[in-house]
Motif scaffolding. Sequence first.
Motif, PDB file in Angstrom:
ATOM      1  N   ALA A   1      51.617 -10.947  23.723  1.00 21.81           N
ATOM      2  CA  ALA A   1      53.031 -11.028  24.120  1.00 21.81           C
ATOM      3  C   ALA A   1      53.424  -9.836  24.973  1.00 21.81           C
ATOM      4  N   HIS A   2      52.979  -8.653  24.587  1.00 24.79           N
ATOM      5  CA  HIS A   2      53.290  -7.454  25.377  1.00 24.79           C
ATOM      6  C   HIS A   2      52.649  -7.520  26.768  1.00 24.79           C
ATOM      7  N   LYS A   3      51.389  -7.889  26.816  1.00 29.46           N
ATOM      8  CA  LYS A   3      50.669  -7.947  28.095  1.00 29.46           C
ATOM      9  C   LYS A   3      51.316  -8.951  29.049  1.00 29.46           C
ATOM     10  N   GLU A   4      51.610 -10.130  28.551  1.00 28.11           N
ATOM     11  CA  GLU A   4      52.196 -11.166  29.408  1.00 28.11           C
ATOM     12  C   GLU A   4      53.605 -10.768  29.846  1.00 28.11           C
ATOM     13  N   SER A   5      54.332 -10.087  28.992  1.00 24.12           N
ATOM     14  CA  SER A   5      55.665  -9.596  29.373  1.00 24.12           C
ATOM     15  C   SER A   5      55.565  -8.612  30.526  1.00 24.12           C
ATOM     16  N   LEU A   6      54.654  -7.677  30.405  1.00 19.14           N
ATOM     17  CA  LEU A   6      54.473  -6.684  31.470  1.00 19.14           C
ATOM     18  C   LEU A   6      54.065  -7.372  32.773  1.00 19.14           C
ATOM     19  N   TYR A   7      53.194  -8.371  32.656  1.00 19.61           N
ATOM     20  CA  TYR A   7      52.730  -9.087  33.853  1.00 19.61           C
ATOM     21  C   TYR A   7      53.883  -9.793  34.548  1.00 19.61           C
ATOM     22  N   GLN A   8      54.844 -10.283  33.757  1.00 23.91           N
ATOM     23  CA  GLN A   8      56.016 -10.969  34.319  1.00 23.91           C
ATOM     24  C   GLN A   8      57.176 -10.009  34.584  1.00 23.91           C
ATOM     25  N   ASN A   9      56.918  -8.714  34.422  1.00 21.67           N
ATOM     26  CA  ASN A   9      57.938  -7.677  34.636  1.00 21.67           C
ATOM     27  C   ASN A   9      59.125  -7.821  33.679  1.00 21.67           C
ATOM     28  N   ILE A  10      58.836  -8.246  32.460  1.00 17.57           N
ATOM     29  CA  ILE A  10      59.847  -8.343  31.408  1.00 17.57           C
ATOM     30  C   ILE A  10      59.757  -7.087  30.543  1.00 17.57           C
ATOM     31  N   PRO A  11      60.842  -6.368  30.325  1.00 22.23           N
ATOM     32  CA  PRO A  11      60.786  -5.208  29.429  1.00 22.23           C
ATOM     33  C   PRO A  11      60.309  -5.634  28.039  1.00 22.23           C
ATOM     34  N   THR A  12      59.377  -4.879  27.478  1.00 18.33           N
ATOM     35  CA  THR A  12      58.832  -5.241  26.173  1.00 18.33           C
ATOM     36  C   THR A  12      58.735  -4.019  25.275  1.00 18.33           C
ATOM     37  N   VAL A  13      59.219  -4.164  24.056  1.00 17.16           N
ATOM     38  CA  VAL A  13      59.300  -3.052  23.104  1.00 17.16           C
ATOM     39  C   VAL A  13      58.340  -3.301  21.947  1.00 17.16           C
ATOM     40  N   GLY A  14      57.535  -2.285  21.643  1.00 21.55           N
ATOM     41  CA  GLY A  14      56.627  -2.350  20.505  1.00 21.55           C
ATOM     42  C   GLY A  14      57.195  -1.572  19.337  1.00 21.55           C
TER      43      GLY A  14
ATOM     44  N   ALA B   1      50.451   0.572  25.739  1.00 28.75           N
ATOM     45  CA  ALA B   1      51.600   1.309  25.220  1.00 28.75           C
ATOM     46  C   ALA B   1      52.197   2.232  26.280  1.00 28.75           C
ATOM     47  N   GLN B   2      51.340   2.860  27.069  1.00 27.23           N
ATOM     48  CA  GLN B   2      51.810   3.756  28.130  1.00 27.23           C
ATOM     49  C   GLN B   2      52.614   2.980  29.179  1.00 27.23           C
ATOM     50  N   LYS B   3      52.172   1.776  29.508  1.00 29.12           N
ATOM     51  CA  LYS B   3      52.904   0.945  30.466  1.00 29.12           C
ATOM     52  C   LYS B   3      54.232   0.478  29.879  1.00 29.12           C
ATOM     53  N   MET B   4      54.233   0.213  28.581  1.00 30.19           N
ATOM     54  CA  MET B   4      55.447  -0.264  27.921  1.00 30.19           C
ATOM     55  C   MET B   4      56.548   0.789  27.929  1.00 30.19           C
ATOM     56  N   VAL B   5      56.174   2.042  27.835  1.00 29.24           N
ATOM     57  CA  VAL B   5      57.173   3.120  27.870  1.00 29.24           C
ATOM     58  C   VAL B   5      57.928   3.102  29.192  1.00 29.24           C
ATOM     59  N   LEU B   6      57.259   2.671  30.260  1.00 25.59           N
ATOM     60  CA  LEU B   6      57.870   2.624  31.588  1.00 25.59           C
ATOM     61  C   LEU B   6      58.683   1.353  31.814  1.00 25.59           C
ATOM     62  N   ASN B   7      58.359   0.296  31.093  1.00 27.21           N
ATOM     63  CA  ASN B   7      59.121  -0.957  31.217  1.00 27.21           C
ATOM     64  C   ASN B   7      59.238  -1.596  29.838  1.00 27.21           C
ATOM     65  N   GLY B   8      60.081  -1.020  29.022  1.00 28.02           N
ATOM     66  CA  GLY B   8      60.224  -1.451  27.634  1.00 28.02           C
ATOM     67  C   GLY B   8      60.336  -0.231  26.754  1.00 28.02           C
ATOM     68  N   GLY B   9      59.437  -0.085  25.797  1.00 28.31           N
ATOM     69  CA  GLY B   9      59.479   1.108  24.972  1.00 28.31           C
ATOM     70  C   GLY B   9      58.672   0.993  23.703  1.00 28.31           C
ATOM     71  N   LEU B  10      58.666   2.096  22.944  1.00 28.92           N
ATOM     72  CA  LEU B  10      58.026   2.174  21.642  1.00 28.92           C
ATOM     73  C   LEU B  10      59.071   2.666  20.651  1.00 28.92           C
ATOM     74  N   LEU B  11      59.168   1.997  19.510  1.00 28.00           N
ATOM     75  CA  LEU B  11      60.225   2.278  18.544  1.00 28.00           C
ATOM     76  C   LEU B  11      59.627   2.378  17.145  1.00 28.00           C
ATOM     77  N   THR B  12      60.103   3.336  16.347  1.00 32.08           N
ATOM     78  CA  THR B  12      59.634   3.458  14.971  1.00 32.08           C
ATOM     79  C   THR B  12      60.670   4.153  14.108  1.00 32.08           C
ATOM     80  N   GLU B  13      60.644   3.840  12.828  1.00 30.89           N
ATOM     81  CA  GLU B  13      61.479   4.566  11.867  1.00 30.89           C
ATOM     82  C   GLU B  13      60.684   5.706  11.226  1.00 30.89           C
ATOM     83  N   PHE B  14      59.381   5.771  11.509  1.00 30.24           N
ATOM     84  CA  PHE B  14      58.499   6.701  10.807  1.00 30.24           C
ATOM     85  C   PHE B  14      58.374   8.040  11.550  1.00 30.24           C
ATOM     86  N   SER B  15      58.318   9.101  10.784  1.00 31.52           N
ATOM     87  CA  SER B  15      58.236  10.446  11.340  1.00 31.52           C
ATOM     88  C   SER B  15      56.796  10.797  11.710  1.00 31.52           C
ATOM     89  N   LEU B  16      56.608  11.962  12.286  1.00 36.85           N
ATOM     90  CA  LEU B  16      55.275  12.445  12.673  1.00 36.85           C
ATOM     91  C   LEU B  16      54.325  12.436  11.479  1.00 36.85           C
TER      92      LEU B  16
END
Length: 236
Positions: A156-169, A187-202
Amino acid sequence: MSLIHKIGLTLIKSVGHVTAKSLLEHFGTAEAIFKATRKELLQIPGIGPVTADQILANDALKIAEEQLKFIKKHKVDVLFYTDDNYPKRLKNCFDAPVLLYYKGTADLNHSRIISVVGTRKATEYGRQLCKQLAVTLADYDVVIVSGLAYGIDIAAHKESLYQNIPTVGVLAHGLDRIYPPLHQPIAQKMVLNGGLLTEFSLHTNPDKENFPKRNRIIAGLADATIVVEATAKGVH
């Protein structure tokens, strides 16, 4: 509200999301919680002597200092429950995280957000369906959310990026790592068009119990969740 106190609130061992919200409702700010007296803390429903002592010890604030250094160095956004930019849909979940760490460009309050999830053992049919979904949704100005896992998620993430759809992991660990490591380039590409989200700390490992917690965020962020493929066990 002090950022270090916001982070610290989530690092108190015996304070979960529901209790944290109760404390915030009573004291108004995270900083005020840490400045409260033991007597004041014990007046709050659900706060016993052990929890009160953990708050007063300020150990959580010391740990929060390390988190704050990472956040500043890597330009991570901190989304607190009372902030305007906190995902509004997610607030409908009674156990929504008090704090989220986010690195990306997508608007988590976008007008149309769709979650796409499924089995880690995707078939060719499942991967093709992810492609068809992305092609169809590309014309509808959506953000696509998934879990960066093997199988349907990464398709889902890969196809979103291919279609230039923002995608969040949505991650089941801290932002100091990517799991599985094989998905680091995506993941690096997603940060540029979408993002990475978590509730967890380092330093939070992708332990088994973290994935159901992650899944509630994936569903809670979206207007609709599409399950592309799942095992019989996975749909229960």
